[in-house]
Design an enzyme around this catalytic site. Structure first.
Site, short mmCIF file in Angstrom:
data_model
loop_
_atom_site.label_atom_id
_atom_site.label_comp_id
_atom_site.label_asym_id
_atom_site.label_seq_id
_atom_site.Cartn_x
_atom_site.Cartn_y
_atom_site.Cartn_z
CE LYS A 79 -4.24 -1.62 2.24
NZ LYS A 79 -5.20 -1.31 3.29
CG ASP B 239 -9.01 1.26 3.95
OD1 ASP B 239 -9.87 0.51 3.47
OD2 ASP B 239 -7.82 0.91 4.13
#
Ligand code: NAP
Length: 275
Positions: free
Chosen positions: A66, A103
């Protein structure tokens, strides 16, 4: 031609993203597919070149890529830059990679869905346990939703201090003081990995929690973590990690197909059955 999408990571076989996106691809009868592609740490460059060669138009990113993916994208948006990680990539017609992080959206969207009145609560003060990647998404989600007082407690205090420095309305306390902070907040969020299958339980007491304090555990394996069970036993409103997982997938689908799909009971039941 069938459009191809995937999730990359290592390990990746356990990812629920193929189930979620395939559910929506089928729902809208799109000519597309979504699969899981193993890309080892240190192999990201080669992995991306391979995906582009094979015609992938976008992908989700999970551990351990990520942060590196953020550096590799040609364009990133403000929320990915703030969080410091990318979990969704779209490939443009010119081959450019555009990265975002969904997210924070997923966390807040599910909070809104599960506790619609929370934004109008009295104090809107939050305690966030943990300071890892997920915590950053949660905190920027809360800031974006206008929460005025956020307290972080992390086992490694330095990490929280470094990261929170200069962010208005965010303060850091010692991990040892986490139980004392409970009485002063309306929302408690566990973003540590504790409570996950195979890891120790979160050592945390809800004794001081006022009635109505929302307890949100973003861990979703298992769905009913010991923290969720303890909160239920006290009659506190609880939110499990499944909804965040499903809601964070929606903007990715939108980026690729220009459709914002719903999180309905059919999808929730299907994915809950996998956990
Ligand atoms: P991460 O970056 O590795 O952070 C892990 C956090 O857990 C850190 O704050 C770490 O504290 C803390 N921690 C680990 N072991 C601990 C222990 N023994 N005692 C106290 N604290 C401990 O991981 P992440 O990406 O933030 O993910 C954290 C959890 O959130 C995982 O369970 C993940 O599955 C879940 N998650 C859920 C969603 C969702 O959609 N529902 C999305 C993302 C993540 P230190 O800093 O002291 O190491």
């Amino acid at each position: 031609m069938t459009r191809r999408f995937c999730v990359i990571g290592d390990p990746v076989a356990q990812s629920l993203s193929p189930r979620i996106h395939t559910h929506w691809i089928n729902r809208y009868a799109l000519d597309a597919c979504y699969d899981a592609v193993q890309v080892a740490a240190g192999e990201l460059e080669h992995g991306i070149a391979d995906l582009l060669d094979r015609g992938y138009r976008g992908w989700n990113v999970t551990i351990p890529h990520k942060v590196r993916m953020l550096e590799r994208c040609d364009h990133i948006d403000d929320i990915a830059r703030k969080i410091g990680a990318v979990n969704t990539v779209a490939v443009g017609d010119d081959g450019a990679l555009t990265g975002t992080n969904t997210d924070a959206y997923g966390f807040i969207a599910h909070l809104d869905q599960a506790q619609p009145g929370w934004r109008h609560g009295p104090g809107r003060r939050a305690l966030v346990l943990g300071a890892g990647g997920a915590a950053r998404a949660v905190i920027f989600g809360l800031i974006g939703a206008g929460v005025g007082a956020i307290t972080i407690a992390n086992r490694t205090r330095d990490k929280a201090d470094q990261w929170a420095a200069g962010i208005a309305d965010v303060s850091v306390i010692d991990w040892a003081d986490r139980n004392d902070a409970v009485a002063a907040v309306d929302l408690i969020v566990n973003t540590t990995a504790l409570g996950m299958t195979g890891l120790p339980d979160l050592d945390f007491s809800l004794d001081g929690a006022a009635p109505g304090t929302i307890v949100y555990d973003i861990v979703y394996r298992p769905l009913e973590t010991p923290l969720i069970q303890a909160a239920r036993a006290r009659g506190l409103p609880v939110i499990t990690g499944l909804g965040m997982l499903l809601h964070q997938a929606r903007p990715a689908f939108k980026a690729w197909f220009d459709i914002l799909p719903p999180v309905d009971h059919e999808l929730m039941d299907a994915i809950a059955g996998e956990l």
